[in-house]
Write a protein that holds these residues in place. Structure first.
Motif, short mmCIF file in Angstrom:
data_model
loop_
_atom_site.label_atom_id
_atom_site.label_comp_id
_atom_site.label_asym_id
_atom_site.label_seq_id
_atom_site.Cartn_x
_atom_site.Cartn_y
_atom_site.Cartn_z
N ALA A 214 0.82 -1.21 0.00
CA ALA A 214 0.00 0.00 0.00
C ALA A 214 0.85 1.26 0.00
N ASN A 215 1.97 1.23 0.65
CA ASN A 215 2.76 2.45 0.80
C ASN A 215 4.21 2.13 0.43
N ILE A 216 4.51 2.21 -0.86
CA ILE A 216 5.86 1.86 -1.32
C ILE A 216 6.81 3.01 -1.02
N LEU A 217 7.95 2.67 -0.40
CA LEU A 217 8.88 3.70 0.07
C LEU A 217 10.22 3.65 -0.65
N VAL A 218 10.33 2.76 -1.64
CA VAL A 218 11.62 2.61 -2.32
C VAL A 218 11.50 3.13 -3.74
N SER A 219 12.58 3.66 -4.27
CA SER A 219 12.57 4.09 -5.67
C SER A 219 13.64 3.32 -6.43
N GLY A 220 13.61 3.47 -7.74
CA GLY A 220 14.57 2.80 -8.61
C GLY A 220 16.01 3.09 -8.21
N ASN A 221 16.24 4.27 -7.68
CA ASN A 221 17.60 4.63 -7.28
C ASN A 221 18.19 3.64 -6.29
N GLU A 222 17.43 3.30 -5.25
CA GLU A 222 17.95 2.39 -4.22
C GLU A 222 18.11 0.98 -4.79
N ILE A 223 17.16 0.57 -5.65
CA ILE A 223 17.27 -0.75 -6.26
C ILE A 223 18.53 -0.80 -7.13
N ARG A 224 18.76 0.25 -7.90
CA ARG A 224 19.92 0.24 -8.80
C ARG A 224 21.25 0.32 -8.04
N GLN A 225 21.26 1.05 -6.94
CA GLN A 225 22.51 1.10 -6.15
C GLN A 225 22.82 -0.27 -5.56
N PHE A 226 21.78 -0.93 -5.10
CA PHE A 226 21.95 -2.30 -4.60
C PHE A 226 22.45 -3.20 -5.73
N ALA A 227 21.81 -3.11 -6.90
CA ALA A 227 22.20 -3.96 -8.03
C ALA A 227 23.66 -3.72 -8.42
N LYS A 228 24.07 -2.47 -8.41
CA LYS A 228 25.44 -2.12 -8.79
C LYS A 228 26.43 -2.77 -7.82
N THR A 229 26.14 -2.64 -6.52
CA THR A 229 27.03 -3.23 -5.52
C THR A 229 27.08 -4.75 -5.67
N MET A 230 25.92 -5.38 -5.87
CA MET A 230 25.90 -6.83 -6.02
C MET A 230 26.73 -7.25 -7.23
N MET A 231 26.60 -6.50 -8.33
CA MET A 231 27.38 -6.83 -9.53
C MET A 231 28.87 -6.70 -9.28
N GLU A 232 29.26 -5.65 -8.60
CA GLU A 232 30.69 -5.48 -8.28
C GLU A 232 31.18 -6.66 -7.46
N ARG A 233 30.37 -7.07 -6.48
CA ARG A 233 30.81 -8.16 -5.60
C ARG A 233 30.78 -9.50 -6.31
N MET A 234 29.97 -9.63 -7.37
CA MET A 234 29.97 -10.86 -8.18
C MET A 234 31.05 -10.83 -9.26
#
Ligand code: UDP
Length: 540
Positions: A214-234
């Motif tokens: 009902a109340n989404i608090l995340v935006s693409g920015n946070e998802i993409r920063q997470f994705a970037k970090t995960m890719m670096e670590r992989m």
């Protein structure tokens, strides 16, 4: 591992004395069990009782001190799934004096994050419920750094993607079953219990049918920063570089169930329609990192509905997600991936295609119930399901009609598929134009003022003026507009106006000898709304 644990040497004697004298200290954030995360000094765990233990002493602290409300229904949620009754956390209490009669505690020196994974067998759940919440809970508390220890208390084994959890910290995560190896009583020197729910966007339908939160608090920015970090670590390098001309489409194929039966034909149709190279990936024949590598450079990801679509969070901006649904499954009722693609700033296009031709569907009534079999049901119920044209809305997680339909294989009718894409993806997936849009909001307009005059006996004018928001001085904004709301005092409607300049004289609908309330705000690029300035009282 045991070597790792003892790397940070602690003085055992001092630790035991501290525990005996100070007892456990707990300070939490959050008003409710659903938004609470607690920090502990010397939280202990009895592997015999399989219970956490809070030791009371003269100096122990328990905030919030809820009394028995701690059990109504729990102190906090141990997973990121809201208020799930199998995921509650609580502790037992003992006086610190009882330590004298207990097995010698083993101390865990690392700063520890204690939580439950929700469903570590399923990639969607792994990312949405565990990895993203862990990543951002760790960012919230600065001592949950790269050296932090993760402890998974849900009681499952490692699961098929344990390597992904390993990326979150340099220390090996501990499973509940491994805690026994530490002895009968272990005490976490410093720990956090619970997970942030700030990044989750989907609820799975435990109390109402599944859908976006009902109340989404995340935006693409946070998802993409997470994705970037995960890719670096992989050790995956971002495949797509701007200026790169090698656009391609990825078809994510499932090879165990929910199959696309004419994958080759579908691939050919995609390649022809978009004049792009089209490749397939699958979790069955390649590593997760190599799947991510391919997806991170793709212009389009095409896949059956299913957990593998969570990998769309690795797509570059501007790419398209195309989700296929088996016969009788309404795409609007199952939207975890659509919601992800549509998060503000995620900048992904989304299209859903569903099979409307029953003859293009292959179902499996004889399979076990959890793979969609229905042969265990009454004949009547089986017939009803077989003749139904759409799965009615339902709760999680064992609805046999849903499972039956979602585990069908599908021959994709390429004509209708291409037609759907032409209709929904009006813009050709374009990575080159896809730059992150600014999300800087205007400040308040400054020095708002109004001036009034009565022109004739029944006509009046109202001039409103203001200064630009302070932050606009330092910004390049394509389009700056102002919104003015005018309300006659005592009325409950208002007139809204969008204006290009910093002042305006209103004369229509303005009455003499009347009081108006006036609000002014600034808008950048049509959609970035600023706050209203303090209301103006204007008397004509
Ligand atoms: N899975 C897979 N290939 C298949 C079927 C399943 O890789 O052919 C994976 C899927 O990505 C998920 C897990 O197995 O991580 C469980 O799949 P399930 O069908 O139960 O869940 P869903 O994909 O519907 O969320």
């Amino acid at each position: 591992q045991s070597q790792e644990v003892s790397q940070v040497r602690i003085d055992y004697h001092a630790a035991l004395l501290a525990l005996q004298e100070r007892g456990t200290r707990m300070v939490c954030s959050g008003k409710m069990h659903t938004d609470r995360i607690c920090r502990f000094d010397y939280l202990c765990y009895s592997t015999e009782a399989e219970e956490f233990v809070f030791f009371h002493s003269n100096t122990s602290v328990m905030l919030p001190n809820l009394g028995p409300r701690r059990f109504q229904p729990a102190l906090l949620d141990l997973s990121s799934v809201e208020d799930h009754n199998t995921q509650y956390f609580n502790f037992l209490e003992l006086p610190a004096a009882a330590l004298k009669f207990m097995p010698k505690p083993v101390f865990v020196p690392d700063v520890t994050l204690i939580m439950n994974r929700f469903n570590p067998d399923n990639l969607m759940h792994i990312f949405h419920d565990d990895l993203l919440p862990i990543f951002y809970t760790m960012l919230q508390y600065s001592d949950l750094d790269d050296e932090a220890r993760l402890v998974f208390m849900e009681g499952w084994g490692e699961g098929p993607h344990f390597d992904l959890y390993r990326l979150l910290s340099s220390k090996q995560p501990l499973l509940k079953e491994q805690l026994r190896n530490f002895g009968k009583l272990m005490c976490f020197t410093k720990s956090y219990v619970g997970l942030s729910k700030m990044t989750t966007w989907y609820q799975y339908g435990f109390v109402q049918p599944q859908g976006p939160k009902a109340n989404i608090l995340v935006s693409g920015n946070e998802i993409r920063q997470f994705a970037k970090t995960m890719m670096e670590r992989m050790n995956v390098s971002r495949e797509y570089q701007s200026g790169d001309d090698d656009d391609y489409i990825v078809v994510f194929s499932r090879s165990i169930n929910r199959l696309i039966l004419n994958e080759a034909e579908l691939i050919l149709a995609l390649a022809q329609e978009f004049q792009m190279r089209t490749v397939t990936v699958s979790l069955e024949d390649q590593s997760f990192a190599s799947v991510v590598q391919v997806i991170s450079g793709a212009s389009m990801l095409v896949s059956m509905h299913g957990a593998q679509l969570i990998t769309s969070l690795f797509l570059p901006r501007g790419a398209a997600v195309v989700e296929l649904f088996p016969y009788a499954v309404n795409p609007d009722h199952y939207t975890p991936y659509k919601t992800l693609a549509s998060l503000p700033g995620m900048d992904l296009q989304y299209a859903a295609w569903s099979n409307t031709l029953i003859e293009n569907s292959v179902n499996y009534p004889e399979r076990p119930w959890d793979q969609g079999g229905i042969s265990h049901l009454d004949k009547e119920e089986q017939d009803r399901i077989l003749s139904s044209k759409e799965v009615p809305r339902h709760l999680c997680c064992r609805n046999p009609e849903w499972l039956f339909r979602i585990y069908q294989d599908t021959i994709v009718d390429v004509t209708s598929f291409v037609a759907t894409l032409r209709k929904t993806l009006h813009v050709k997936p374009n990575l080159k134009k896809a730059k992150a849009a600014s999300t800087v909001h205007p400040g308040r307009v400054r020095e708002p003022k109004c001036q009034t005059s009565v022109v004739a006996g029944n006509e009046a004018k109202l001039t409103v003026s203001w200064q630009i928001p302070w932050n606009l001085k330092y910004l390049k904004v394509r389009e700056v507009k102002y919104e003015v709301w005018i309300q006659e005092q005592g009325e409950n409607t208002y007139m809204p106006y969008i204006l290009p300049h910093q002042n305006y004289t209103f004369s229509e609908n303005i009455k003499p000898f009347t009081t108006y309330l006036v609000w002014v705000r600034c808008i950048f690029n049509k959609s970035l709304l600023g706050p209203f300035a303090d209301v103006l009282l204007c008397k004509t």
